[in-house]
Write an enzyme that holds these catalytic residues in place. Structure first.
Site, PDB file in Angstrom:
ATOM      1  CG  HIS A 135      21.435   5.616  33.191  1.00  0.00           C
ATOM      2  ND1 HIS A 135      20.901   6.579  34.002  1.00  0.00           N
ATOM      3  CD2 HIS A 135      22.755   5.934  33.061  1.00  0.00           C
ATOM      4  CE1 HIS A 135      21.839   7.451  34.342  1.00  0.00           C
ATOM      5  NE2 HIS A 135      22.977   7.083  33.804  1.00  0.00           N
ATOM      6  CG  HIS A 206      23.969  10.208  30.386  1.00  0.00           C
ATOM      7  ND1 HIS A 206      25.256  10.682  30.526  1.00  0.00           N
ATOM      8  CD2 HIS A 206      23.759   9.392  31.443  1.00  0.00           C
ATOM      9  CE1 HIS A 206      25.792  10.153  31.613  1.00  0.00           C
ATOM     10  NE2 HIS A 206      24.902   9.367  32.191  1.00  0.00           N
ATOM     11  CB  SER A 207      24.612  15.850  26.428  1.00  0.00           C
ATOM     12  OG  SER A 207      23.731  15.566  25.367  1.00  0.00           O
ATOM     13  CE1 TYR A 208      28.174  10.374  28.968  1.00  0.00           C
ATOM     14  CE2 TYR A 208      30.208  10.780  30.179  1.00  0.00           C
ATOM     15  CZ  TYR A 208      29.100   9.988  29.923  1.00  0.00           C
ATOM     16  OH  TYR A 208      28.927   8.821  30.627  1.00  0.00           O
ATOM     17  CD  GLU A 343      23.406  12.116  34.066  1.00  0.00           C
ATOM     18  OE1 GLU A 343      22.767  11.061  34.178  1.00  0.00           O
ATOM     19  OE2 GLU A 343      24.546  12.256  34.525  1.00  0.00           O
TER      20      GLU A 343
HETATM   21  C1  GLA Z   1      25.263   8.659  35.472  1.00  0.00           C
HETATM   22  C2  GLA Z   1      25.595   7.988  36.731  1.00  0.00           C
HETATM   23  C3  GLA Z   1      27.046   7.663  36.760  1.00  0.00           C
HETATM   24  C4  GLA Z   1      27.438   6.811  35.572  1.00  0.00           C
HETATM   25  C5  GLA Z   1      27.008   7.501  34.320  1.00  0.00           C
HETATM   26  C6  GLA Z   1      27.207   6.641  33.118  1.00  0.00           C
HETATM   27  O1  GLA Z   1      25.760   9.907  35.427  1.00  0.00           O
HETATM   28  O2  GLA Z   1      25.239   8.735  37.865  1.00  0.00           O
HETATM   29  O3  GLA Z   1      27.376   7.006  37.943  1.00  0.00           O
HETATM   30  O4  GLA Z   1      26.814   5.574  35.671  1.00  0.00           O
HETATM   31  O5  GLA Z   1      25.666   7.848  34.379  1.00  0.00           O
HETATM   32  O6  GLA Z   1      28.492   6.116  33.036  1.00  0.00           O
END
Ligand code: GLA
Length: 385
Positions: A135, A206-208, A343
């Site tokens: 990232h 990178h929204s959860y 993502e």
């Molecule tokens: C992405 C990666 C994961 C992890 C997350 C952040 O989704 O593919 O493996 O690193 O970011 O925690």
């Protein structure tokens, strides 16, 4: 100084009335407002932009990391709830945290051993994920301050100049990201970039998500459909092997809806490597343009999320590294699999896989990608589709 006393009273009265009418009971009307979110340790002011649409949906975007801090969309009863993990205050984002809601760059996901070669020149990046670079490195775009300008309607334009050599990447890269909340309850993210030297880039958000509401338990019962016949299997370090593997007969076949939890603990090497889902799917597409990448439904709230993108790939990550130690908005503990990420991206480690769609941007060219998260609801008892 001059004008104030000269505005005829009648016009002044009309202006006041207009303002009030848009503020009636329901709070501020559609549009974009901003406030100070806090200060970085270096003393820079961070702003929080709030986008509101005519349906009562709301998105908060921070100039630190371009983070989508909150996203409130209605459930089937019309009640808006926040469906993304994150923090109430800027402080939460300044501590180590797993990229909640952030803009990711220059390179979303991993680059093996933090190394790649471009035009015969070898580049070395920070190894911030075991042997690999993840990232964007130690200070990716999730940790920089973006310039912001409210756009028309419910939108904000963020810009950032990533200098030649920043985090080891070549070229001055000028990036614009526009978040727009439409009246159709879509959060649209438009990414554009130009460079003055050949470079590689892979931008994403990178929204959860937890469609039941952030902090409302795990996401294992969410039903997911992914428009992909193939995925890119990984090695132990989560680097693609280069194979484009068919999903047929594997726990990665989401061409029909499946609950996330249905096969997540299956005895499958790929799931074991990632402790759940954390793989890139090769989206089915014919030509360029937006395609429907995924659809997710949550039965209790009735919320439905569709992901449309111009990108070739989708990293489906099920929050496997969350362990309950992070307390987010409202003090909620974020446990394992308490959210999922979708993502949209180019494939991980593409700079080292000439067969993957290219991530090279050249001077004179323009990077242009769009991802739309579209929200709706379905009635109780609707069959998953
Ligand atoms: C992405 C990666 C994961 C992890 C997350 C952040 O989704 O593919 O493996 O690193 O970011 O925690």
């Amino acid at each position: 100084m001059i004008a104030r006393n000269l505005i005829p009273l009648a016009i002044l009265a009309a202006m006041v009335t207009m303002n009030c009418s848009s503020n009636k009971e329901a709070g501020p009307g559609p549009g974009t407002t901003s406030r100070v979110f806090g200060k970085t340790p270096a003393g820079e002011t961070v702003d929080l932009y709030t986008l509101r649409n005519a349906k009562g949906a709301e998105a908060d975007v921070s100039t630190y990391g371009g983070v989508l801090v909150s996203l409130k969309v209605p459930d089937r009863a019309g009640v808006a709830g926040d469906i993304v993990l994150g923090f109430d205050d800027l402080e939460g984002y300044l501590k180590p945290e797993p990229y909640f809601g952030a803009l990711i760059g220059r390179y979303g996901n991993r680059i093996a051993h933090g190394k790649f070669t471009l035009d015969g020149v070898k580049y070395t990046l920070a190894r911030n994920d075991g042997e690999n670079s993840l990232h964007g490195g130690n200070r990716g775009f999730d940790k920089v301050l973006w310039k912001a300008k409210a756009g028309s309607g419910a939108s904000v334009e963020l810009t950032y100049l990533s200098k030649d050599g920043e985090e080891g990447y070549p070229g001055n890269l000028s990036i614009t990201v526009v978040y727009t909340l439409t009246d159709d309850n879509e959060l649209k993210i438009d990414y554009t970039a130009t460079t003055d030297k050949d470079t590689v880039l892979n931008l994403t958000n990178h929204s959860y998500f937890n469609l039941a509401g952030q902090g409302e338990g795990d996401i294992l019962a969410h039903q997911v459909t992914i428009n992909a016949d193939r995925f890119t299997p990984v090695d132990k370090g989560l680097i693609p092997t280069g194979e484009l593997r068919s999903v047929e007969g594997t726990p990665f076949d989401f061409r029909q809806p499946h609950a996330i939890g249905e096969r997540i603990n299956a005895p499958d090497e790929q799931l074991k490597f990632a402790k759940g889902y954390d793989q890139n799917f090769v989206l089915n597409r014919s030509g360029d343009g937006l395609v429907l990448a995924a659809r997710v439904t949550e039965a209790k709230s009735g919320r439905v999320m569709e992901v449309l993108t111009t990108q070739p790939g989708l990293q489906f990550y099920t929050g496997n590294f969350l362990d309950g130690t992070i307390h987010g908005k409202g003090g909620r503990a974020y446990g394992p699999r308490s959210a999922f990420c979708m993502e949209t991206q180019h494939f991980p480690d593409s700079p080292n896989h000439p067969d993957f769609p290219t991530v090279v941007l050249k001077p004179g060219g323009q990077y242009r990608e769009t991802t739309t998260y579209r929200f709706s609801t379905e009635s109780a008892g609707s069959p998953a589709k």
